[in-house]
Design an enzyme around this catalytic site. Sequence first.
Site, short mmCIF file in Angstrom:
data_model
loop_
_atom_site.label_atom_id
_atom_site.label_comp_id
_atom_site.label_asym_id
_atom_site.label_seq_id
_atom_site.Cartn_x
_atom_site.Cartn_y
_atom_site.Cartn_z
N ASP A 115 0.76 -1.20 0.17
CA ASP A 115 0.16 0.08 -0.02
C ASP A 115 0.94 1.27 0.04
O ASP A 115 1.99 1.24 0.32
CB ASP A 115 -1.05 0.16 1.03
CG ASP A 115 -0.11 0.21 2.82
OD1 ASP A 115 0.94 -0.52 2.60
OD2 ASP A 115 -0.45 0.72 3.56
N GLU A 158 0.29 -0.88 5.77
CA GLU A 158 1.21 -0.43 6.70
C GLU A 158 1.18 1.10 6.88
O GLU A 158 1.72 1.77 7.63
CB GLU A 158 2.72 -0.55 5.93
CG GLU A 158 3.74 -0.42 6.69
CD GLU A 158 4.62 0.97 6.81
OE1 GLU A 158 5.33 1.10 7.76
OE2 GLU A 158 4.24 1.79 5.99
#
Lengths: 475, 475
Positions: free
Chosen positions: A101, A167
């Site tokens: 991400d 994250e």
Amino acid sequence: MANTVEKYFDLVDQNQQKFIEALREVVAIPSVSSDASRRGDVVRMGEWLQARWETLGAQCKRVDPGKQELQGEVLDLPPVILGQYGNDPGKKTVLVYGHYDVQPALLEDGWETDPFTLVEKEDGRLVGRGSTDDKGPVLGWLLCAETHKQAGIEMPVNLKFCFEGMEESGSEGLDAIIVDEADKWFKGTDVVCISDNYWLGTQKPCLTHGLRGVSYFHLEVEGPGADLHSGVFGGTVHEPMVDLVHLLARLVDNDGRIKVPGIYDQVMAVTDEEEQSYEGLEFSHKALATDLKHDVIIHDDERMTLKHRWRYPTLSIHGVEGAFYAPGDKTVIPARVRGKFSLRTVPNMELPRVAELVTKYLEDEFAKLGSKNRMRVIETHSGRWWYSSPDHPNFVAAAKATERVYGVKPDVTREGGSIPVTLTFEENLKTNVLLLPMGAADDGAHSINEKIDKRNYIQGIKLLGAYLHEVAALD
Amino acid sequence: MANTVEKYFDLVDQNQQKFIEALREVVAIPSVSSDASRRGDVVRMGEWLQARWETLGAQCKRVDPGKQELQGEVLDLPPVILGQYGNDPGKKTVLVYGHYDVQPALLEDGWETDPFTLVEKEDGRLVGRGSTDDKGPVLGWLLCAETHKQAGIEMPVNLKFCFEGMEESGSEGLDAIIVDEADKWFKGTDVVCISDNYWLGTQKPCLTHGLRGVSYFHLEVEGPGADLHSGVFGGTVHEPMVDLVHLLARLVDNDGRIKVPGIYDQVMAVTDEEEQSYEGLEFSHKALATDLKHDVIIHDDERMTLKHRWRYPTLSIHGVEGAFYAPGDKTVIPARVRGKFSLRTVPNMELPRVAELVTKYLEDEFAKLGSKNRMRVIETHSGRWWYSSPDHPNFVAAAKATERVYGVKPDVTREGGSIPVTLTFEENLKTNVLLLPMGAADDGAHSINEKIDKRNYIQGIKLLGAYLHEVAALD
């Protein structure tokens, strides 16, 4: 080994353009985990990775961490992709972690070009959101394995991987999966390698063996039952905001010295060996001041700056909740305010002791004020520091690999911030963890015009491969 | 005079229910000046007043102050209604000021009943938005004149009036009109009376002869070019927020003492006469602590509290712009912060001197910090204090009227806040201005469940009439 690795390097060099195209493909998937409307793209990015590893022959397992509420919607969290590539009991097993991400990015934030279209600049920058954080490195592991296959070189280790899609949004759900899989999917892991941080400068590679912890506090002062008019009540009541600034000013001096008694007592002493380790690091105040736009550096000496970034505790004041914060003028006396501050902690500080010292000190100082307001200290979250010996074989292997690729001994660094997953792996898998960055200090991970230099990307793919070979060659 | 006034009082008593109905009628017009969607109601309220005064025979002039931008719309400012009732060169001329707009109010804010429906409670409260601020008093002047006509009593003075519809939104456009009309519509004014403040307590009426000024400052500290990560930069750069709390803490002590050298030098000394004037005032710390919900009062002695509210300068800290202010935790180091504080000023402080002392002191203290950040002090606005002698005939007339209605000598008070229009009238019309409140300290002017007590409303209408008769009787 030498010949095999050289053969790998040659093929990486030949594949450069192909690797840049692969990075272009993943940058184009806007996997912004903090944006509910992009959740489908995050999942798509995870599925892309899984499919490509499976095509290569890896065994994968998709773990769905559950649900979250975001921007008024209930969403499925993006999957954690676990993988196993090779399962030879005669080989060592390396677990690698990364995240697929990215941070949000909008052209109107000030990007020179569309953030989700990778642009190769003449100066060698590969500009695009996620190029360095962390799609470049995550792709690096895949391209390393694909290139081995293409070259007909056997992978020197069994590779396990763990790629998450949250994250940039607090790694929601990840810790529970690591705990749960420690004795299952992750069983047999010899060492862990994470490529998700940066070089100290822009020229010299590094290995990272320490991170600071963080303990976050709210200092609340509460006075009257409601906000008051300063015309009527100014000068006649104990103002919570006045008490607050007096207490905050007693926490830390303007030169960064923390004033909480006892706070430095548990800090590890600087050994001669550590003192020597600062020599030759790629770090200068001149470059730092340029980055900062203004020279607001406290210390005269580069070493002291690094020590205060890496190995001394520090205290920062972040803001005030409950007071007037908008532009313009407002004459209110706020009834209840919360100062927010945090301490960065270092070896060998014990977190409960830190909270105890901070609370006791603030209570003592508040008592000295003689205020009729009520004060309380709340520790809202804390995460421990991480410290690993750079002499561990895992680091030795990475140092050898770095020398082979870059022709220099890597800087051995620590970092001032926190990467909580490092500690989660270390504590639950009970193995050594290494931080092996691919990108440079000026990549602008969370900023506009995020980039990875072509040099770092291509040499980085070599580095990851060389590292695996060096781990295999360890006694 | 005595008989005439008694006759007026009798008719006021007989008209009580009619007067409450009139208040109900005006409270029902939701003339919220800060709400663009209510602008039509504000204008309607002004027109209601004008029409009713014209019916009575007053000569009116509607002045439109121009336009404003509000909530994305360009709106006409509500009219200022100027009036003249009586024009006898043998009589004195009294100018009265009030405002017909109100603060916002929503049932869901916590009102017991619909804020725009006047409710008469068993304990005598007349609850509704604007009942005390300032529709009750504005209506009071009209009902006074109407009752005189009904009773066949000649008005003892020429009455001029000035009613605005923007007081709750900064009186936009009013000052220019007062300046412009000073020698025209307002020509011939002998004294001014404003009924738009409150008693010191809940039982005893008062006259008000002083207001504090306000000087508002922004203290800006600017460091690096952008916000920084506290993990990476904490302890290595001069943090603007740390400099700021150190400076703010040096401005004022926790007991309200201002630490700026020289700031008390221009403050008028307490005379014996003033000292005596505090005796017998309706003011107690017990009642104040109840109002505040918690006893956070600095001073032991009621007199000291009043002195610090009325006649000493005070300094309040309102908040910080640019730092983290939301709930939760954020580990940023803000790059540029602005502390907001204001001083309430008193006779005989000179405003430029105040700004000079504050700026000089902060610059000196900042230099002592030895910070590499940049600091500047900005005075964003200032308004002068107002002080009038309570021995002026205008006040003597009001004191006599109060004794006649309430049977007690009024408290002579000052206020800690500012009512800028007071000074505008005094300076431009060059006449004495009196503040003659109708409502009590607990009316909750800007709060939920705003009320005026029936006693204050009815006796207040008597008081306004008696005051006009006493002015007429002055030598």
